[in-house]
Design an enzyme around this catalytic site. Structure first.
Site, mmCIF file in Angstrom:
data_model
loop_
_atom_site.group_PDB
_atom_site.id
_atom_site.type_symbol
_atom_site.label_atom_id
_atom_site.label_comp_id
_atom_site.label_asym_id
_atom_site.label_seq_id
_atom_site.Cartn_x
_atom_site.Cartn_y
_atom_site.Cartn_z
ATOM 1 N N HIS A 193 41.899 45.212 54.864
ATOM 2 C CA HIS A 193 41.930 44.284 53.741
ATOM 3 C C HIS A 193 43.345 43.712 53.615
ATOM 4 O O HIS A 193 44.322 44.471 53.574
ATOM 5 C CB HIS A 193 41.580 45.001 52.439
ATOM 6 C CG HIS A 193 40.116 45.314 52.282
ATOM 7 N ND1 HIS A 193 39.395 45.984 53.233
ATOM 8 C CD2 HIS A 193 39.260 45.039 51.265
ATOM 9 C CE1 HIS A 193 38.147 46.111 52.820
ATOM 10 N NE2 HIS A 193 38.032 45.546 51.628
ATOM 11 N N GLU A 196 44.052 39.118 49.949
ATOM 12 C CA GLU A 196 43.198 38.904 48.775
ATOM 13 C C GLU A 196 44.104 38.825 47.555
ATOM 14 O O GLU A 196 44.281 37.774 46.957
ATOM 15 C CB GLU A 196 42.194 40.046 48.622
ATOM 16 C CG GLU A 196 41.313 39.921 47.377
ATOM 17 C CD GLU A 196 40.511 41.183 47.107
ATOM 18 O OE1 GLU A 196 39.553 41.082 46.327
ATOM 19 O OE2 GLU A 196 40.840 42.262 47.631
ATOM 20 N N ASP A 274 30.854 42.111 50.041
ATOM 21 C CA ASP A 274 31.874 43.012 49.522
ATOM 22 C C ASP A 274 31.249 44.179 48.755
ATOM 23 O O ASP A 274 30.933 45.203 49.338
ATOM 24 C CB ASP A 274 32.883 42.240 48.668
ATOM 25 C CG ASP A 274 34.216 42.971 48.512
ATOM 26 O OD1 ASP A 274 34.356 44.074 49.051
ATOM 27 O OD2 ASP A 274 35.118 42.426 47.852
ATOM 28 N N ASP A 275 31.071 44.023 47.434
ATOM 29 C CA ASP A 275 30.475 45.054 46.581
ATOM 30 C C ASP A 275 29.362 44.404 45.764
ATOM 31 O O ASP A 275 29.521 44.113 44.571
ATOM 32 C CB ASP A 275 31.530 45.654 45.655
ATOM 33 C CG ASP A 275 32.652 46.333 46.421
ATOM 34 O OD1 ASP A 275 32.472 47.495 46.813
ATOM 35 O OD2 ASP A 275 33.708 45.696 46.632
#
Length: 336
Positions: A193, A196, A274-275
Protein backbone atom coordinates in the site's frame (compact mmCIF):
# COMPACT_ATOMS: atom_id res chain seq x y z
CA UNK A 1 -25.44 -3.25 -14.16
CA UNK A 2 -26.08 -6.85 -15.23
CA UNK A 3 -23.69 -6.45 -18.16
CA UNK A 4 -20.84 -5.46 -15.87
CA UNK A 5 -21.52 -8.36 -13.56
CA UNK A 6 -20.97 -10.60 -16.59
CA UNK A 7 -17.58 -9.03 -17.32
CA UNK A 8 -14.85 -11.46 -16.13
CA UNK A 9 -12.44 -9.71 -13.80
CA UNK A 10 -9.71 -10.39 -11.25
CA UNK A 11 -9.64 -8.66 -7.89
CA UNK A 12 -6.17 -7.70 -6.69
CA UNK A 13 -6.92 -5.42 -3.76
CA UNK A 14 -9.38 -6.87 -1.29
CA UNK A 15 -8.80 -7.43 2.42
CA UNK A 16 -10.66 -10.58 3.37
CA UNK A 17 -11.31 -9.13 6.83
CA UNK A 18 -12.85 -6.13 5.08
CA UNK A 19 -15.52 -8.35 3.55
CA UNK A 20 -16.98 -9.05 7.01
CA UNK A 21 -20.54 -7.84 6.49
CA UNK A 22 -22.49 -6.55 9.52
CA UNK A 23 -24.93 -9.45 9.29
CA UNK A 24 -22.06 -11.93 9.50
CA UNK A 25 -20.54 -10.00 12.40
CA UNK A 26 -23.77 -10.48 14.33
CA UNK A 27 -24.08 -14.19 13.43
CA UNK A 28 -20.51 -15.00 14.41
CA UNK A 29 -20.81 -12.99 17.62
CA UNK A 30 -23.91 -14.94 18.58
CA UNK A 31 -22.31 -18.31 17.85
CA UNK A 32 -19.17 -17.53 19.86
CA UNK A 33 -20.76 -15.53 22.67
CA UNK A 34 -18.99 -12.26 21.86
CA UNK A 35 -20.64 -9.18 23.37
CA UNK A 36 -20.92 -6.33 20.88
CA UNK A 37 -21.50 -2.62 21.59
CA UNK A 38 -24.37 -2.48 19.07
CA UNK A 39 -27.70 -4.25 18.99
CA UNK A 40 -27.98 -5.30 15.36
CA UNK A 41 -26.46 -5.12 11.89
CA UNK A 42 -28.26 -1.91 10.98
CA UNK A 43 -26.88 -0.11 14.00
CA UNK A 44 -23.38 -1.31 13.16
CA UNK A 45 -23.70 -0.24 9.54
CA UNK A 46 -24.76 3.26 10.61
CA UNK A 47 -21.35 3.64 12.23
CA UNK A 48 -19.63 3.29 8.88
CA UNK A 49 -19.07 7.00 8.35
CA UNK A 50 -15.35 7.66 8.26
CA UNK A 51 -13.25 10.81 8.31
CA UNK A 52 -9.92 9.19 7.48
CA UNK A 53 -8.14 5.85 7.39
CA UNK A 54 -7.65 5.65 11.16
CA UNK A 55 -11.34 6.19 11.89
CA UNK A 56 -12.05 3.18 9.68
CA UNK A 57 -9.29 1.04 11.17
CA UNK A 58 -10.63 1.55 14.69
CA UNK A 59 -13.98 -0.12 13.95
CA UNK A 60 -12.40 -2.57 11.50
CA UNK A 61 -10.16 -4.01 14.21
CA UNK A 62 -12.97 -4.04 16.77
CA UNK A 63 -15.11 -6.20 14.48
CA UNK A 64 -12.33 -8.76 14.07
CA UNK A 65 -13.05 -10.00 17.58
CA UNK A 66 -15.81 -12.23 16.19
CA UNK A 67 -13.29 -14.18 14.08
CA UNK A 68 -12.04 -16.88 16.41
CA UNK A 69 -12.35 -20.35 14.94
CA UNK A 70 -11.43 -22.20 11.78
CA UNK A 71 -15.12 -22.20 10.87
CA UNK A 72 -15.34 -18.40 11.26
CA UNK A 73 -12.50 -17.80 8.81
CA UNK A 74 -13.82 -20.43 6.43
CA UNK A 75 -17.25 -18.82 6.38
CA UNK A 76 -15.71 -15.37 5.85
CA UNK A 77 -13.73 -16.55 2.81
CA UNK A 78 -16.60 -18.55 1.37
CA UNK A 79 -19.17 -15.76 1.64
CA UNK A 80 -16.81 -13.24 0.01
CA UNK A 81 -15.99 -15.67 -2.80
CA UNK A 82 -19.61 -16.43 -3.64
CA UNK A 83 -20.54 -12.74 -3.49
CA UNK A 84 -17.58 -11.66 -5.63
CA UNK A 85 -18.20 -14.42 -8.17
CA UNK A 86 -21.79 -13.23 -8.60
CA UNK A 87 -20.31 -9.89 -9.68
CA UNK A 88 -18.01 -11.38 -12.29
CA UNK A 89 -14.84 -11.86 -10.26
CA UNK A 90 -13.29 -15.14 -11.37
CA UNK A 91 -10.13 -14.95 -9.26
CA UNK A 92 -8.90 -12.92 -6.30
CA UNK A 93 -5.49 -12.39 -4.77
CA UNK A 94 -6.86 -11.75 -1.32
CA UNK A 95 -5.04 -9.97 1.48
CA UNK A 96 -5.21 -11.15 5.06
CA UNK A 97 -3.65 -9.67 8.21
CA UNK A 98 -2.12 -12.47 10.30
CA UNK A 99 -0.81 -10.09 12.99
CA UNK A 100 -4.28 -8.72 13.64
CA UNK A 101 -5.32 -12.22 14.68
CA UNK A 102 -2.13 -13.34 16.40
CA UNK A 103 -2.24 -10.38 18.80
CA UNK A 104 -5.78 -11.46 19.72
CA UNK A 105 -4.56 -14.93 20.61
CA UNK A 106 -5.84 -16.69 17.49
CA UNK A 107 -3.46 -19.36 16.22
CA UNK A 108 -1.94 -18.78 12.80
CA UNK A 109 -2.98 -22.17 11.45
CA UNK A 110 -6.58 -21.45 12.53
CA UNK A 111 -6.57 -18.37 10.31
CA UNK A 112 -4.82 -19.90 7.33
CA UNK A 113 -6.57 -23.27 7.37
CA UNK A 114 -9.95 -21.59 7.70
CA UNK A 115 -9.37 -19.26 4.75
CA UNK A 116 -8.00 -22.07 2.60
CA UNK A 117 -11.02 -24.23 3.43
CA UNK A 118 -13.51 -21.48 2.60
CA UNK A 119 -11.90 -20.71 -0.74
CA UNK A 120 -11.66 -24.42 -1.57
CA UNK A 121 -15.39 -24.84 -0.97
CA UNK A 122 -16.10 -21.83 -3.18
CA UNK A 123 -13.97 -23.28 -5.96
CA UNK A 124 -15.93 -26.52 -5.76
CA UNK A 125 -19.31 -24.77 -5.70
CA UNK A 126 -18.87 -22.02 -8.30
CA UNK A 127 -15.41 -22.22 -9.85
CA UNK A 128 -14.05 -19.14 -8.07
CA UNK A 129 -10.32 -19.31 -7.37
CA UNK A 130 -8.21 -17.37 -4.89
CA UNK A 131 -4.64 -16.96 -3.74
CA UNK A 132 -3.56 -15.52 -0.39
CA UNK A 133 -1.23 -12.60 0.24
CA UNK A 134 -0.14 -12.07 3.85
CA UNK A 135 -0.02 -8.38 4.69
CA UNK A 136 2.09 -6.92 7.47
CA UNK A 137 0.77 -4.06 9.58
CA UNK A 138 3.01 -1.07 9.12
CA UNK A 139 1.95 0.38 12.49
CA UNK A 140 3.22 -2.72 14.32
CA UNK A 141 6.89 -3.48 15.11
CA UNK A 142 9.08 -4.59 12.24
CA UNK A 143 10.44 -7.47 14.29
CA UNK A 144 6.89 -8.76 14.74
CA UNK A 145 6.38 -8.72 10.98
CA UNK A 146 9.56 -10.72 10.46
CA UNK A 147 8.55 -13.23 13.12
CA UNK A 148 5.14 -13.56 11.48
CA UNK A 149 6.75 -14.29 8.13
CA UNK A 150 8.91 -16.99 9.69
CA UNK A 151 5.84 -18.47 11.38
CA UNK A 152 4.01 -18.58 8.06
CA UNK A 153 7.01 -20.35 6.57
CA UNK A 154 7.15 -22.81 9.46
CA UNK A 155 3.56 -23.95 8.90
CA UNK A 156 4.07 -24.01 5.13
CA UNK A 157 1.23 -21.51 4.64
CA UNK A 158 0.04 -21.52 1.00
CA UNK A 159 0.65 -17.82 0.38
CA UNK A 160 1.84 -16.45 -2.95
CA UNK A 161 3.17 -13.16 -1.62
CA UNK A 162 3.39 -10.52 1.06
CA UNK A 163 2.05 -7.01 1.34
CA UNK A 164 2.17 -3.98 3.59
CA UNK A 165 -0.98 -2.24 4.82
CA UNK A 166 -2.58 -0.25 7.67
CA UNK A 167 -1.83 3.38 8.51
CA UNK A 168 0.55 4.82 5.92
CA UNK A 169 1.31 8.18 7.55
CA UNK A 170 4.16 8.04 10.06
CA UNK A 171 4.96 4.42 9.19
CA UNK A 172 7.36 4.48 6.23
CA UNK A 173 7.73 1.44 4.03
CA UNK A 174 11.51 1.71 4.28
CA UNK A 175 11.35 0.27 7.81
CA UNK A 176 10.29 -3.08 6.38
CA UNK A 177 13.19 -3.60 3.97
CA UNK A 178 14.51 -6.65 5.83
CA UNK A 179 11.08 -8.28 5.94
CA UNK A 180 10.55 -7.92 2.21
CA UNK A 181 14.10 -9.03 1.42
CA UNK A 182 13.40 -12.21 3.36
CA UNK A 183 10.12 -12.67 1.46
CA UNK A 184 11.96 -12.25 -1.84
CA UNK A 185 14.50 -14.87 -0.78
CA UNK A 186 11.59 -17.23 -0.11
CA UNK A 187 10.33 -16.68 -3.65
CA UNK A 188 7.25 -14.70 -2.60
CA UNK A 189 5.71 -11.89 -4.65
CA UNK A 190 5.69 -8.42 -3.09
CA UNK A 191 3.07 -5.66 -3.08
CA UNK A 192 2.55 -2.66 -0.85
CA UNK A 193 0.00 0.00 0.00
CA UNK A 194 1.39 3.38 -0.95
CA UNK A 195 0.23 6.67 -2.38
CA UNK A 196 -3.17 6.69 -0.68
CA UNK A 197 -2.51 8.90 2.36
CA UNK A 198 1.17 9.34 1.58
CA UNK A 199 2.58 11.00 -1.49
CA UNK A 200 5.03 9.92 -4.19
CA UNK A 201 7.83 9.38 -1.66
CA UNK A 202 5.79 6.59 -0.11
CA UNK A 203 5.51 4.96 -3.54
CA UNK A 204 9.25 5.39 -4.14
CA UNK A 205 10.04 3.58 -0.89
CA UNK A 206 7.67 0.74 -1.78
CA UNK A 207 9.46 0.31 -5.11
CA UNK A 208 13.07 0.89 -4.08
CA UNK A 209 13.17 -0.46 -0.53
CA UNK A 210 10.60 -3.25 -0.73
CA UNK A 211 10.83 -4.26 -4.37
CA UNK A 212 7.07 -3.96 -4.72
CA UNK A 213 5.74 -5.40 -7.97
CA UNK A 214 2.34 -3.71 -7.58
CA UNK A 215 1.33 -0.54 -5.78
CA UNK A 216 -1.91 -0.81 -3.84
CA UNK A 217 -3.82 2.48 -4.33
CA UNK A 218 -1.12 4.71 -5.84
CA UNK A 219 -3.45 7.59 -6.70
CA UNK A 220 -1.01 10.16 -5.30
CA UNK A 221 1.49 9.22 -8.00
CA UNK A 222 -0.09 12.01 -10.02
CA UNK A 223 1.55 14.50 -7.65
CA UNK A 224 4.90 13.76 -9.31
CA UNK A 225 5.25 13.53 -13.11
CA UNK A 226 8.58 11.73 -12.73
CA UNK A 227 6.95 9.05 -10.61
CA UNK A 228 4.18 8.66 -13.16
CA UNK A 229 6.75 8.26 -15.93
CA UNK A 230 8.60 5.67 -13.87
CA UNK A 231 5.47 3.63 -13.17
CA UNK A 232 4.47 3.73 -16.83
CA UNK A 233 7.91 2.75 -18.09
CA UNK A 234 8.19 -0.15 -15.66
CA UNK A 235 4.56 -1.27 -16.18
CA UNK A 236 3.93 -1.21 -12.42
CA UNK A 237 0.23 -1.85 -11.82
CA UNK A 238 -1.87 0.29 -9.49
CA UNK A 239 -4.69 -1.47 -7.64
CA UNK A 240 -7.07 1.47 -7.40
CA UNK A 241 -10.14 1.37 -5.12
CA UNK A 242 -12.47 4.25 -6.04
CA UNK A 243 -15.25 3.75 -3.47
CA UNK A 244 -12.66 3.28 -0.74
CA UNK A 245 -10.96 6.54 -1.71
CA UNK A 246 -14.27 8.38 -1.37
CA UNK A 247 -15.30 6.64 1.87
CA UNK A 248 -12.00 7.52 3.54
CA UNK A 249 -12.06 11.04 2.09
CA UNK A 250 -8.89 10.67 0.08
CA UNK A 251 -11.17 12.01 -2.67
CA UNK A 252 -14.09 14.35 -1.97
CA UNK A 253 -16.55 12.64 -4.30
CA UNK A 254 -16.46 10.02 -7.00
CA UNK A 255 -16.88 12.61 -9.76
CA UNK A 256 -13.52 14.09 -8.68
CA UNK A 257 -11.66 10.79 -8.51
CA UNK A 258 -8.39 10.89 -10.49
CA UNK A 259 -9.19 7.70 -12.42
CA UNK A 260 -9.49 9.52 -15.78
CA UNK A 261 -6.13 11.23 -15.21
CA UNK A 262 -4.50 7.93 -14.22
CA UNK A 263 -5.76 6.29 -17.41
CA UNK A 264 -4.81 9.27 -19.58
CA UNK A 265 -1.27 9.11 -18.18
CA UNK A 266 -0.93 5.55 -19.44
CA UNK A 267 -0.76 3.95 -15.98
CA UNK A 268 -1.67 0.28 -15.56
CA UNK A 269 -4.84 0.81 -13.51
CA UNK A 270 -6.99 -1.94 -12.04
CA UNK A 271 -10.34 -1.52 -10.25
CA UNK A 272 -10.91 -3.15 -6.87
CA UNK A 273 -13.10 -3.01 -3.76
CA UNK A 274 -10.57 -2.84 -0.86
CA UNK A 275 -12.93 -3.38 2.12
CA UNK A 276 -16.33 -3.75 0.46
CA UNK A 277 -18.35 -4.45 3.61
CA UNK A 278 -17.36 -1.00 4.87
CA UNK A 279 -17.09 1.12 1.73
CA UNK A 280 -20.38 0.47 0.01
CA UNK A 281 -19.55 -1.83 -2.84
CA UNK A 282 -17.83 -4.91 -4.23
CA UNK A 283 -15.70 -5.02 -7.38
CA UNK A 284 -18.59 -4.80 -9.83
CA UNK A 285 -20.10 -1.89 -7.88
CA UNK A 286 -16.85 0.02 -8.35
CA UNK A 287 -16.94 -0.75 -12.10
CA UNK A 288 -20.59 0.29 -12.38
CA UNK A 289 -20.16 3.55 -10.52
CA UNK A 290 -16.97 4.71 -12.26
CA UNK A 291 -18.53 3.80 -15.61
CA UNK A 292 -21.46 6.08 -14.79
CA UNK A 293 -19.34 8.84 -13.27
CA UNK A 294 -16.94 9.07 -16.22
CA UNK A 295 -19.09 7.74 -19.07
CA UNK A 296 -16.75 4.81 -19.70
CA UNK A 297 -17.65 2.67 -22.70
CA UNK A 298 -17.55 -1.12 -22.87
CA UNK A 299 -14.12 -1.12 -24.52
CA UNK A 300 -12.64 0.86 -21.62
CA UNK A 301 -14.28 -1.42 -19.05
CA UNK A 302 -12.87 -4.43 -20.90
CA UNK A 303 -9.42 -2.82 -20.84
CA UNK A 304 -9.68 -2.31 -17.09
CA UNK A 305 -10.62 -5.96 -16.67
CA UNK A 306 -7.70 -7.00 -18.90
CA UNK A 307 -5.42 -4.88 -16.74
CA UNK A 308 -6.56 -6.83 -13.69
CA UNK A 309 -5.68 -10.11 -15.36
CA UNK A 310 -2.28 -9.00 -16.63
CA UNK A 311 -1.39 -7.45 -13.26
CA UNK A 312 -2.21 -10.69 -11.45
CA UNK A 313 0.26 -13.37 -10.43
CA UNK A 314 -1.77 -16.03 -12.24
CA UNK A 315 0.05 -18.43 -14.58
CA UNK A 316 0.10 -17.24 -18.18
CA UNK A 317 -2.21 -19.99 -19.41
CA UNK A 318 -4.85 -19.06 -16.84
CA UNK A 319 -4.44 -15.38 -17.74
CA UNK A 320 -5.00 -16.25 -21.38
CA UNK A 321 -8.24 -18.08 -20.54
CA UNK A 322 -9.68 -15.09 -18.70
CA UNK A 323 -8.51 -12.65 -21.37
CA UNK A 324 -10.31 -14.72 -23.98
CA UNK A 325 -13.48 -14.61 -21.88
CA UNK A 326 -13.18 -10.81 -21.68
CA UNK A 327 -12.87 -10.65 -25.46
CA UNK A 328 -16.04 -12.74 -25.72
CA UNK A 329 -17.84 -10.40 -23.32
CA UNK A 330 -16.94 -7.40 -25.46
CA UNK A 331 -17.86 -9.20 -28.69
CA UNK A 332 -21.26 -10.16 -27.26
CA UNK A 333 -21.86 -6.53 -26.31
CA UNK A 334 -21.01 -5.34 -29.83
CA UNK A 335 -21.82 -8.12 -32.33
CA UNK A 336 -20.73 -7.45 -35.89
Amino acid sequence: MRRITDLPKVELHVHIEGTLEPELVMKLAESSGVDLPYANADELRRRYVFTNLQSFLDIYYDNLDVLRTNHDFSRLAYEYAVRAHAGGVVHAEAFFDPQAHLIRGVALDTVVDGLVDGFARARSDCGFTADLIACFLRDRPVREALETLESLTAIDAPIIGVGLDSAELGNPASLFTEVFARAAALGLRRVAHAGEEGGPESIRQALDDLGAERIDHGIRSLDDPEMVARLVAAHIPLTVCPLSNVALQSVDELARHPLPELLAAGLHVTINSDDPAYFGGYAEDNYVLVAAAFDLDDATLADLARNSVRASFLPVDRQDEVLLDIDRWLADAHPT
